[in-house]
Design a protein around this motif. Structure first.
Motif, PDB file in Angstrom:
ATOM      1  N   LEU A  42       1.165  -1.611  -0.359  1.00  0.00           N
ATOM      2  CA  LEU A  42       0.155  -0.014  -0.001  1.00  0.00           C
ATOM      3  C   LEU A  42       0.879   1.485  -0.102  1.00  0.00           C
ATOM      4  O   LEU A  42      -0.241   2.057  -1.076  1.00  0.00           O
ATOM      5  CB  LEU A  42      -0.884  -0.329   1.014  1.00  0.00           C
ATOM      6  CG  LEU A  42      -1.834   1.406   1.216  1.00  0.00           C
ATOM      7  CD1 LEU A  42      -2.935   1.702  -0.075  1.00  0.00           C
ATOM      8  CD2 LEU A  42      -2.659   1.036   2.731  1.00  0.00           C
ATOM      9  N   GLN A  46       0.466   4.472  -2.518  1.00  0.00           N
ATOM     10  CA  GLN A  46       0.617   5.821  -2.053  1.00  0.00           C
ATOM     11  C   GLN A  46       1.698   6.627  -3.351  1.00  0.00           C
ATOM     12  O   GLN A  46       1.578   7.613  -3.673  1.00  0.00           O
ATOM     13  CB  GLN A  46       0.703   5.609  -1.041  1.00  0.00           C
ATOM     14  CG  GLN A  46      -0.853   5.299  -0.499  1.00  0.00           C
ATOM     15  CD  GLN A  46      -0.826   4.783   1.345  1.00  0.00           C
ATOM     16  OE1 GLN A  46       0.397   4.675   1.942  1.00  0.00           O
ATOM     17  NE2 GLN A  46      -2.294   5.452   1.852  1.00  0.00           N
ATOM     18  N   ASN A  47       3.421   6.099  -2.907  1.00  0.00           N
ATOM     19  CA  ASN A  47       3.952   6.880  -3.486  1.00  0.00           C
ATOM     20  C   ASN A  47       3.952   7.055  -5.077  1.00  0.00           C
ATOM     21  O   ASN A  47       4.209   8.165  -5.479  1.00  0.00           O
ATOM     22  CB  ASN A  47       5.272   6.192  -2.839  1.00  0.00           C
ATOM     23  CG  ASN A  47       6.058   6.166  -1.620  1.00  0.00           C
ATOM     24  OD1 ASN A  47       5.690   7.206  -0.886  1.00  0.00           O
ATOM     25  ND2 ASN A  47       6.812   5.129  -0.862  1.00  0.00           N
ATOM     26  N   ALA A  50       1.247   9.833  -4.955  1.00  0.00           N
ATOM     27  CA  ALA A  50       1.971  11.455  -5.098  1.00  0.00           C
ATOM     28  C   ALA A  50       3.179  11.481  -5.927  1.00  0.00           C
ATOM     29  O   ALA A  50       3.251  12.601  -6.699  1.00  0.00           O
ATOM     30  CB  ALA A  50       2.865  10.920  -3.972  1.00  0.00           C
ATOM     31  N   ASP A  84      -7.774  -0.378   1.405  1.00  0.00           N
ATOM     32  CA  ASP A  84      -7.317   0.937   0.975  1.00  0.00           C
ATOM     33  C   ASP A  84      -6.810   0.634  -0.156  1.00  0.00           C
ATOM     34  O   ASP A  84      -7.556   1.699  -1.463  1.00  0.00           O
ATOM     35  CB  ASP A  84      -6.223   1.352   2.005  1.00  0.00           C
ATOM     36  CG  ASP A  84      -7.499   1.797   3.406  1.00  0.00           C
ATOM     37  OD1 ASP A  84      -8.612   1.902   3.338  1.00  0.00           O
ATOM     38  OD2 ASP A  84      -6.809   2.134   4.659  1.00  0.00           O
ATOM     39  N   MET A  85      -6.197  -0.338  -0.381  1.00  0.00           N
ATOM     40  CA  MET A  85      -5.431  -0.715  -1.631  1.00  0.00           C
ATOM     41  C   MET A  85      -6.457  -1.175  -2.653  1.00  0.00           C
ATOM     42  O   MET A  85      -6.585  -0.347  -4.049  1.00  0.00           O
ATOM     43  CB  MET A  85      -4.264  -1.682  -1.563  1.00  0.00           C
ATOM     44  CG  MET A  85      -4.033  -2.174  -2.747  1.00  0.00           C
ATOM     45  SD  MET A  85      -2.485  -2.915  -2.466  1.00  0.00           S
ATOM     46  CE  MET A  85      -2.221  -3.462  -1.013  1.00  0.00           C
ATOM     47  N   ILE A  88      -8.471   2.458  -4.004  1.00  0.00           N
ATOM     48  CA  ILE A  88      -7.550   3.382  -4.511  1.00  0.00           C
ATOM     49  C   ILE A  88      -7.377   3.125  -6.453  1.00  0.00           C
ATOM     50  O   ILE A  88      -7.376   3.397  -7.520  1.00  0.00           O
ATOM     51  CB  ILE A  88      -6.509   3.424  -3.925  1.00  0.00           C
ATOM     52  CG1 ILE A  88      -5.847   4.423  -2.784  1.00  0.00           C
ATOM     53  CG2 ILE A  88      -5.416   4.131  -5.206  1.00  0.00           C
ATOM     54  CD1 ILE A  88      -5.344   4.348  -1.861  1.00  0.00           C
TER      55      ILE A  88
END
Length: 389
Positions: A42, A46-47, A50, A84-85, A88
């Motif tokens: 995860l 997220q990176n 970003a 969450d993953m 996304i």
């Protein structure tokens, strides 16, 4: 030779861009696959988001890995990270309209229990136009429509995603399941969402809505909503009048002893009458129905609406019925049985006859002048006669 150089340059730029994209995918994929925990994966995801340069192929790979590892996920922290993953990844694949992600998006719907995750995956299915899964989404929403279950909020959240998918698919098979959300057990918020989606799913909903109106499988309230939806739809006046005549016939075919149900039938007839007045119809089967609305009306408003519809049609058939109403009033006047309601109605019927402009209306209007009506009523008849050429 000078012409070859620019072409070679263009191909070099394209190949360079493709190689750079492949390197980005490989970079994030290597990082993602090297992580031993869901939380670690995860973090890589997220990176990548970003940084803003991750390709859809990476998100597709990440979802594939997540689904393979999902059966082994244990513990609250890992389950939350997986949810969450999935949330996304489903959103990213939908935004990218990554068609190849369709099968895995449906697997998310089937695999995950978190309703928000399932809703996002459903919505993205429509965005990526994974048409093979339209029947599954239709069936899913149809099943939820049946009952709220033990946790209505959970089912409503999943239904929200299904509506979004069917809105994106724009397939006619999705129209009625979304329509039934507007008549079902759901909150006003979700009903409003379904109403917004309906015109985007199907440009011309005449056929499915009339099928609901004519079916014995649905209650009066559902049929009334079908007529209201048809009236609001961006379709031809002929199609709207077709639905109105069908609804009026169905309303008279139905019987009930329940006050609330009778009220719905009355509202259905009044809406049908208004639509027939506005849009007209060439269906001759409507005339006995209009006469019945006058003679067996639930209230004076319905009688006036029936008279207005007959007048607007302005045919010999409508004049014959309006004339019969007026002759009945003459008879009641002669017998001394005229009521105040009759006096109000006669003031509606006389102008309605004149507004048809049909010569056939003359005899009935002249009969008013020969009866013992007040001067005001007789003047109405004289004015109506002037409108007939």
């Amino acid at each position: 030779m000078k012409q070859i150089i620019p072409i070679v340059f263009v191909f070099t730029v394209i190949l360079g861009a493709l190689n750079a994209q492949d390197q980005e995918v490989d970079f994030y994929t290597l990082q993602f696959d090297s992580q031993g925990t869901i939380q670690g994966k995860l973090g890589v995801l997220q990176n990548a988001i970003a940084d803003g340069d991750a390709a859809p192929e990476f998100f597709g790979h990440a979802l594939d890995v997540l689904l393979r590892e999902h059966p082994t996920i244990r513990g609250a922290a890992e389950i939350k990270a997986a949810d969450d993953m999935a949330l996304i990844l489903a959103a990213r694949l939908g935004e990218a309209q990554y068609t190849d992600g369709g099968p895995n998006l449906w697997r998310v719907v089937e695999t995950f229990t978190n309703p928000l995750v399932r809703a996002e995956a459903l919505s993205s299915l429509g965005k990526v136009q994974a048409a093979d899964y339209i029947p599954q989404v239709v069936q899913l929403l149809s099943d939820i429509n049946i009952e709220p279950g033990e946790d209505p909020l959970v089912r409503e959240q999943v239904a929200y995603g299904a509506i979004g998918a069917l809105e994106e698919y724009k397939d006619s098979s999705g129209y009625l399941p979304v329509f039934f959300v507007t008549t079902g057990w759901y909150s006003d918020r979700l009903k409003s969402r379904a109403k917004e989606a309906l015109p985007k799913i199907m440009d011309n909903p005449t056929e499915p809505l009339i099928s609901v109106i004519r079916s014995s499988s649905y209650n009066f309230a559902v049929k009334y909503t079908a007529l209201q939806t048809l009236e609001a739809a961006d379709i031809t006046t002929q199609q709207k009048s077709q639905g109105a005549v069908a609804s009026l016939a169905e309303a008279w075919r139905s019987n009930t002893n329940t006050v609330s149900q009778r009220s719905i039938l009355t509202s259905t007839r009044k809406l049908s009458l208004g639509m027939i007045r506005r849009y007209g119809t060439e269906d001759t089967n409507v005339y006995p129905l209009l006469e019945r609305c006058y003679r067996e009306a639930s209230d004076e408003e319905e009688q006036i609406a029936a008279v207005a519809a007959l007048s607007a049609l302005a045919t010999d058939d409508s004049v014959r019925r309006l004339s019969s109403f007026l002759y009945d009033m003459n008879t009641r006047l002669a017998r001394g049985t005229l009521t105040r309601e009759d006096e109000r109605l006669v003031r509606v019927i006389i102008p309605a006859l004149g507004n048809t402009g049909r010569p056939l209306a003359r005899n009935a209007l002249r009969s008013v002048l020969q009866a013992d009506w007040t001067g005001a009523v007789q003047r109405l008849a004289q004015d109506a006669l002037k409108k007939i050429q």
